[in-house]
Write a protein that holds these residues in place. Structure first.
Motif, short mmCIF file in Angstrom:
data_model
loop_
_atom_site.label_atom_id
_atom_site.label_comp_id
_atom_site.label_asym_id
_atom_site.label_seq_id
_atom_site.Cartn_x
_atom_site.Cartn_y
_atom_site.Cartn_z
N ALA A 85 -31.56 29.64 -41.37
CA ALA A 85 -32.61 30.27 -40.58
C ALA A 85 -33.48 29.25 -39.86
N ALA A 86 -33.56 28.03 -40.40
CA ALA A 86 -34.45 27.01 -39.83
C ALA A 86 -33.69 25.70 -39.63
N ALA A 87 -34.27 24.84 -38.81
CA ALA A 87 -33.67 23.54 -38.53
C ALA A 87 -33.89 22.57 -39.68
N THR A 88 -32.98 21.62 -39.81
CA THR A 88 -33.09 20.50 -40.75
C THR A 88 -33.36 19.26 -39.93
N THR A 89 -34.31 18.44 -40.37
CA THR A 89 -34.65 17.20 -39.67
C THR A 89 -33.92 16.04 -40.31
N ILE A 90 -33.25 15.24 -39.48
CA ILE A 90 -32.60 14.01 -39.95
C ILE A 90 -33.16 12.87 -39.14
N ARG A 91 -33.75 11.88 -39.83
CA ARG A 91 -34.31 10.68 -39.19
C ARG A 91 -33.47 9.48 -39.59
N ASP A 92 -32.95 8.77 -38.60
CA ASP A 92 -32.10 7.60 -38.84
C ASP A 92 -31.74 7.04 -37.47
N ASP A 93 -31.01 5.95 -37.46
CA ASP A 93 -30.38 5.49 -36.23
C ASP A 93 -29.11 6.31 -36.09
N LEU A 94 -29.11 7.25 -35.16
CA LEU A 94 -28.04 8.23 -35.03
C LEU A 94 -27.27 8.03 -33.72
N GLU A 95 -25.97 8.02 -33.80
CA GLU A 95 -25.11 7.97 -32.61
C GLU A 95 -24.66 9.38 -32.26
N ILE A 96 -24.75 9.73 -30.99
CA ILE A 96 -24.24 11.03 -30.52
C ILE A 96 -22.72 10.89 -30.40
N LEU A 97 -21.99 11.69 -31.18
CA LEU A 97 -20.54 11.68 -31.12
C LEU A 97 -20.03 12.72 -30.13
#
Length: 134
Positions: free
Chosen positions: A50-62
Motif C-alpha cells: 500500500a505504501a512506498a519503501t525508502t532505500i538509501r544507498d549508492d544505487l545504480e539504475i539498471l
C-alpha cells in the motif's frame, strides 16, 4: 515516434522531473525507451504494497520503463545497491538522482494517454485514444 534524449542533474526527483517535462510537451503520450544513471534514494512501491519503501544507498539504475502522459506516469524501476543487491517496483516521488540520469524518451504524436480511475482495479490506469491526424 519522436525520440528525445534527456539528462537529469544531481538532486532531481526522477519521477517528478519526467512528469513535469511530459506536461510541457505538445505530444500527449510518451514512453521510456532507455534509462541509466544513479540514485541516492529510491522510493519503491513493491507489488501488493500500500505504501512506498525508502532505500538509501549508492544505487545504480539498471532499468526504467513505463508510460508518460500529461496527467501522470506509470513507471517501474530496477536498481542495484552498493553490494549488488537488486530491488525493483513502482517508482514513487522522492527518488533522487545521485550523479546523473540519462534518459531516452519516445513521444507518440498519434496517441493520447490519460490516467483514469478504473473501477475494476481502483487505480488510475492508462486510457489510450488515437489522436486525429494533424
Amino acid at each position: 515516434m519522436k525520440v528525445v534524449p534527456l539528462r537529469l542533474q544531481p538532486g532531481d526527483d526522477l519521477r517528478q522531473a519526467l512528469e513535469t517535462w511530459m506536461g510541457e510537451q505538445e505530444e500527449q503520450a510518451g514512453c521510456v525507451i532507455s534509462a541509466i544513471g544513479s540514485l541516492s534514494v529510491v522510493q519503491l512501491r513493491f507489488a501488493g504494497a500500500a505504501a512506498a519503501t525508502t532505500i538509501r544507498d549508492d544505487l545504480e539504475i539498471l532499468s526504467l520503463s513505463g508510460t508518460l502522459s500529461a496527467d501522470g506516469a506509470h513507471l517501474h524501476i530496477a536498481v542495484a545497491n552498493s553490494k549488488g543487491a537488486v530491488f525493483g517496483g513502482h517508482l514513487c516521488p522522492g527518488s533522487l538522482v545521485r550523479t546523473t540520469a540519462e534518459l531516452v524518451i519516445g513521444l507518440l504524436p498519434e496517441w493520447q494517454f490519460r490516467r483514469e480511475r478504473d473501477p475494476a482495479t481502483g487505480y488510475a490506469e492508462l486510457a489510450i485514444k488515437a489522436q486525429p491526424e494533424r
